[in-house]
Design a protein around this motif. Sequence first.
Motif, PDB file in Angstrom:
ATOM      1  N   HIS A  55      94.179  37.811 134.507  1.00 30.05           N
ATOM      2  CA  HIS A  55      92.784  37.639 134.109  1.00 30.05           C
ATOM      3  C   HIS A  55      92.212  36.293 134.501  1.00 30.05           C
ATOM      4  CE1 HIS A  55      92.059  41.464 132.441  1.00 30.05           C
ATOM      5  NE2 HIS A  55      93.090  41.393 131.633  1.00 30.05           N
ATOM      6  N   ILE A 116      97.336  49.018 133.395  1.00 25.92           N
ATOM      7  CA  ILE A 116      95.982  49.244 132.863  1.00 25.92           C
ATOM      8  C   ILE A 116      95.634  50.729 132.961  1.00 25.92           C
ATOM      9  CG2 ILE A 116      93.526  48.844 133.315  1.00 25.92           C
ATOM     10  CD1 ILE A 116      94.317  45.894 133.928  1.00 25.92           C
ATOM     11  N   GLU A 117      95.990  51.336 134.099  1.00 24.65           N
ATOM     12  CA  GLU A 117      95.698  52.767 134.266  1.00 24.65           C
ATOM     13  C   GLU A 117      96.461  53.620 133.246  1.00 24.65           C
ATOM     14  OE1 GLU A 117      96.356  53.406 138.440  1.00 24.65           O
ATOM     15  OE2 GLU A 117      94.669  52.064 138.897  1.00 24.65           O
ATOM     16  N   TYR A 119      97.232  52.650 130.226  1.00 25.66           N
ATOM     17  CA  TYR A 119      96.976  52.114 128.878  1.00 25.66           C
ATOM     18  C   TYR A 119      96.878  53.216 127.829  1.00 25.66           C
ATOM     19  CZ  TYR A 119      94.701  49.461 125.132  1.00 25.66           C
ATOM     20  OH  TYR A 119      94.384  48.887 123.922  1.00 25.66           O
ATOM     21  N   SER A 165      88.632  35.404 130.413  1.00 25.68           N
ATOM     22  CA  SER A 165      89.345  36.674 130.529  1.00 25.68           C
ATOM     23  C   SER A 165      88.389  37.850 130.290  1.00 25.68           C
ATOM     24  CB  SER A 165      90.541  36.719 129.575  1.00 25.68           C
ATOM     25  OG  SER A 165      90.109  36.795 128.241  1.00 25.68           O
ATOM     26  N   PHE A 166      87.426  37.652 129.377  1.00 25.09           N
ATOM     27  CA  PHE A 166      86.424  38.707 129.158  1.00 25.09           C
ATOM     28  C   PHE A 166      85.602  38.925 130.425  1.00 25.09           C
ATOM     29  CE2 PHE A 166      86.095  37.765 124.341  1.00 25.09           C
ATOM     30  CZ  PHE A 166      87.076  38.696 124.080  1.00 25.09           C
ATOM     31  N   ILE A 169      87.388  40.947 132.984  1.00 23.37           N
ATOM     32  CA  ILE A 169      87.414  42.389 132.671  1.00 23.37           C
ATOM     33  C   ILE A 169      86.048  42.991 133.004  1.00 23.37           C
ATOM     34  CG2 ILE A 169      87.621  44.111 130.819  1.00 23.37           C
ATOM     35  CD1 ILE A 169      89.660  42.249 129.452  1.00 23.37           C
ATOM     36  N   GLU A 170      84.981  42.305 132.592  1.00 18.86           N
ATOM     37  CA  GLU A 170      83.616  42.774 132.878  1.00 18.86           C
ATOM     38  C   GLU A 170      83.436  43.002 134.376  1.00 18.86           C
ATOM     39  OE1 GLU A 170      80.938  43.435 131.060  1.00 18.86           O
ATOM     40  OE2 GLU A 170      81.225  42.503 129.105  1.00 18.86           O
ATOM     41  N   PHE A 173      85.627  45.851 136.013  1.00 18.87           N
ATOM     42  CA  PHE A 173      85.186  47.208 135.727  1.00 18.87           C
ATOM     43  C   PHE A 173      83.824  47.497 136.342  1.00 18.87           C
ATOM     44  CE2 PHE A 173      88.772  46.895 132.994  1.00 18.87           C
ATOM     45  CZ  PHE A 173      89.291  48.168 133.014  1.00 18.87           C
ATOM     46  N   SER A 174      83.011  46.467 136.577  1.00 16.96           N
ATOM     47  CA  SER A 174      81.741  46.690 137.267  1.00 16.96           C
ATOM     48  C   SER A 174      82.011  47.069 138.719  1.00 16.96           C
ATOM     49  CB  SER A 174      80.869  45.436 137.212  1.00 16.96           C
ATOM     50  OG  SER A 174      80.703  45.040 135.890  1.00 16.96           O
TER      51      SER A 174
ATOM     52  N   PHE B   8      86.579  52.954 129.218  1.00 18.02           N
ATOM     53  CA  PHE B   8      87.800  52.242 129.500  1.00 18.02           C
ATOM     54  C   PHE B   8      87.579  50.732 129.410  1.00 18.02           C
ATOM     55  CE2 PHE B   8      91.540  51.234 132.037  1.00 18.02           C
ATOM     56  CZ  PHE B   8      92.430  52.014 131.327  1.00 18.02           C
ATOM     57  N   LYS B   9      86.422  50.294 129.912  1.00 17.35           N
ATOM     58  CA  LYS B   9      86.091  48.867 129.868  1.00 17.35           C
ATOM     59  C   LYS B   9      85.981  48.383 128.420  1.00 17.35           C
ATOM     60  CE  LYS B   9      82.042  46.236 130.917  1.00 17.35           C
ATOM     61  NZ  LYS B   9      80.807  46.228 131.705  1.00 17.35           N
ATOM     62  N   MET B  12      89.464  48.008 126.988  1.00 15.89           N
ATOM     63  CA  MET B  12      90.164  46.824 127.535  1.00 15.89           C
ATOM     64  C   MET B  12      89.633  45.535 126.915  1.00 15.89           C
ATOM     65  SD  MET B  12      92.614  47.096 129.693  1.00 15.89           S
ATOM     66  CE  MET B  12      93.293  48.530 128.898  1.00 15.89           C
ATOM     67  N   LEU B  13      88.315  45.431 126.793  1.00 17.22           N
ATOM     68  CA  LEU B  13      87.729  44.231 126.197  1.00 17.22           C
ATOM     69  C   LEU B  13      88.154  44.099 124.738  1.00 17.22           C
ATOM     70  CD1 LEU B  13      84.119  44.349 127.691  1.00 17.22           C
ATOM     71  CD2 LEU B  13      85.729  42.467 127.978  1.00 17.22           C
ATOM     72  N   GLN B  16      91.888  43.207 124.473  1.00 14.61           N
ATOM     73  CA  GLN B  16      92.060  41.791 124.803  1.00 14.61           C
ATOM     74  C   GLN B  16      91.655  40.914 123.610  1.00 14.61           C
ATOM     75  OE1 GLN B  16      93.346  40.038 127.035  1.00 14.61           O
ATOM     76  NE2 GLN B  16      92.185  38.188 127.425  1.00 14.61           N
TER      77      GLN B  16
END
Lengths: 190, 190
Positions: A55, A116-117, A119, A165-166, A169-170, A173-174, B8-9, B12-13, B16
């Motif tokens: 991350h 992650i996939e 999860y 780290s947030f 992730i944002e 995924f975008s 999914f996002k 994950m957020l 975390q």
Amino acid sequence: MSEKDYTFKEAMLFSQRIGQLSKALWKAVEKDWQLWIKPYDLNINEHHILWISYHLKGASISDVAKFGVMHVSTAFNFSKKLEERELLAFSKRDTDKRNTYVELTPKGEALMQEMIEKYHDTPHAVIDGSMPLKELYGKFPEFLDIMAVIRNIYGDDFMEIFEASFKNIESKFSEKNQIIVATEKNENVL
Amino acid sequence: MSEKDYTFKEAMLFSQRIGQLSKALWKAVEKDWQLWIKPYDLNINEHHILWISYHLKGASISDVAKFGVMHVSTAFNFSKKLEERELLAFSKRDTDKRNTYVELTPKGEALMQEMIEKYHDTPHAVIDGSMPLKELYGKFPEFLDIMAVIRNIYGDDFMEIFEASFKNIESKFSEKNQIIVATEKNENVL
């Protein structure tokens, strides 16, 4: 503060509350985490180091230790083990010769992606347990009061890594959504 | 739920956030707790068992395990060690022959009382870290959203034990205050 701004009873009640809930919450998180990483022969510290490196797109050992809430020696020793497994690589940065940095190897990156996939292949009690709050408020709880307590204990640095780290992730995924949208557009054209 | 009511996002957020904050909070609580109990040659599990027995005025081993978030065998083994030190006594209850109960001995009770009195002799980062919230809202935070998540994970039984321990603290400190008030009144009379 030179004088205590609370009564002894308030301190005991609060101590009991935060002690019990933090232990119960962490034990639930730990159990979910262990079930998730079990197929990959990693312990929580090792996975946490990979997760932080993923991350933060590489991190110094001291940042790994700080954000992973582990001793620097623990962060270093487990990073060495991950290096032996070719999941992590050590490096020095020209801009900061004094610190040792770690970053994921392509193999480590692929592993994080796979995990992650997968999860949702294991149960996550903390997600299930938060669903009634999500239904009530329309989003997962943000626990801002706990975040404020943690900021006061661990300092702004800790929160900056948290925010980084947030953001990662944002953005990850975008990108993914854009790829899906792009693929759909191509299908429409064809 | 058959279908996931979140992306999914979002998962994950949230994962975390709750993973990081529960680890950081628990590590801070653990450190405070260890400093507090250090002079008494107890580990956290042992002190937790004494603490639960103190606040519930005796408890079954399975309640100790549930509320202490530890395995039944851990609760039993550490209780045995505390019995050897004459801090805890085992018993059966006529109303419930199947469960083993533990309760504090007078020596255990005196130890708990002494530890409460010395609570402020060691630092408590979680109390200091919560003071800005206390100043802002006029009381210590209650973390009701975390409490709701824990209720969903651990069930109503867990929360009932939680509430019982709060009530015990409330009543113990009310008694104490009444004694102080009574003493002051006597002083005024004299």
